[in-house]
Scaffold this active site. Sequence first.
Site, PDB file in Angstrom:
ATOM      1  N   CYS A  20       0.827   4.889  12.005  1.00  0.00           N
ATOM      2  CA  CYS A  20       0.595   3.788  13.086  1.00  0.00           C
ATOM      3  C   CYS A  20       0.649   4.292  14.436  1.00  0.00           C
ATOM      4  CB  CYS A  20       1.890   2.727  12.991  1.00  0.00           C
ATOM      5  SG  CYS A  20       1.847   1.810  11.444  1.00  0.00           S
TER       6      CYS A  20
ATOM      7  N   HIS B 126       0.919  -1.213   0.038  1.00  0.00           N
ATOM      8  CA  HIS B 126       0.076  -0.160   0.108  1.00  0.00           C
ATOM      9  C   HIS B 126       0.624   1.296  -0.024  1.00  0.00           C
ATOM     10  CE1 HIS B 126       0.094   1.601   4.317  1.00  0.00           C
ATOM     11  NE2 HIS B 126       0.599   0.269   4.414  1.00  0.00           N
TER      12      HIS B 126
END
Length: 378
Positions: A326, A201
């Site tokens: 994240c 991705h």
Amino acid sequence: MNRIYLDHAATTPIHPNVIAEMTRAMGEYYGNPSSIHSFGRLAHEQLELARQVVADSLQVDPHEIIFTSGGTESDNMAIIETAFSRQNEGRHLITTAIEHPAVMQTMKYLETQNFEVTYLPVDEKGNISLADFDYALREETTLVSIMFGNNEIGNLLPIKEIGERLREHPAYFHSDAVQAYGNQEIRPHELGIDLLSVSAHKLNGPKGVGFLFKSDKIKLPSLFHGGEQEEKRRPGTENLAGILGMKKAIERLTIEKQKENNQQYLEYKKQILSFLDEEKIAYKVNGDPSNSLAHIMNLHLVGVPNNLLLMKLDLKNIAVSTGSACTAGAVDPSHVLEAIYGKGDSAVTESIRISFGWGVTHQQIKTFCQGLVTSIKK
């Protein structure tokens, strides 16, 4: 509505050719690649063609490629399997203070399991010292995990030099190349890399798929059990549509295309800095611009709280970030900037990350610059 996306280091839009390939795959290759009938054989053939494309991009053997769900799984697989399988040889690991959370948190977990981890510090430009690495390396060191390129400041790490140092040392060498793959020419065998993590991705491919390169030179037992897939390392039916989408994304990124993209991104950086200079905005470039991934820039905008700035830009339909995706939703400051400047430094809460990719234009950069300056001055 003119929306401007400058957060490609977090994730990238899926290219239309990738979407078309995945749609075709879901319709045509629905057989289980492990089945022996014609539907399964057709799916298996496509799976191995994809593996060959991935292997060719790194100039490695196809059976050295293990398909996974992405960078985090690949990082965990490489680090945890190495640590536990070699604990009788030594329980010392080396990494850096600026790794992605997928590596940092895995190392923190291993510390709770009585492993000792050395976190190499960085200087004021975000670079590690090879002298520090040499000092940290011991006979009982079993794993060195150092990212290829940093996801927040863009710095390239001295992978080649570390690989050379480890050629006569038994430690395995792992590199998280999630940000660098597709932007840098990477040859694991030439660089002395034993394990390498990649996620689709980040290169206009689908989410939820990636791979781990594992050199034939090393032996690792599998964490997982239950099937014969992926060299018995990751049992379970493969995500064939996702893997074929990743294959298509990789095929787009020839070495020539990577060079062309990087040149374009460097021009975007110059365009932004020139605009800030003209508008007399106080700023500093975080990291080392002379040793950086072309698609990432991190700016300390002096006196401007980054959380407030991000909201103002978002209201203008402009997307940038403060660091790793994240850590989204977390209130913790960037551990990368803290490693450079120290905790409590104003740069930690006054910096933004801008990252480029497919679809970004000079006009968008101009509009972004205008919106950025307007937001800062307000």
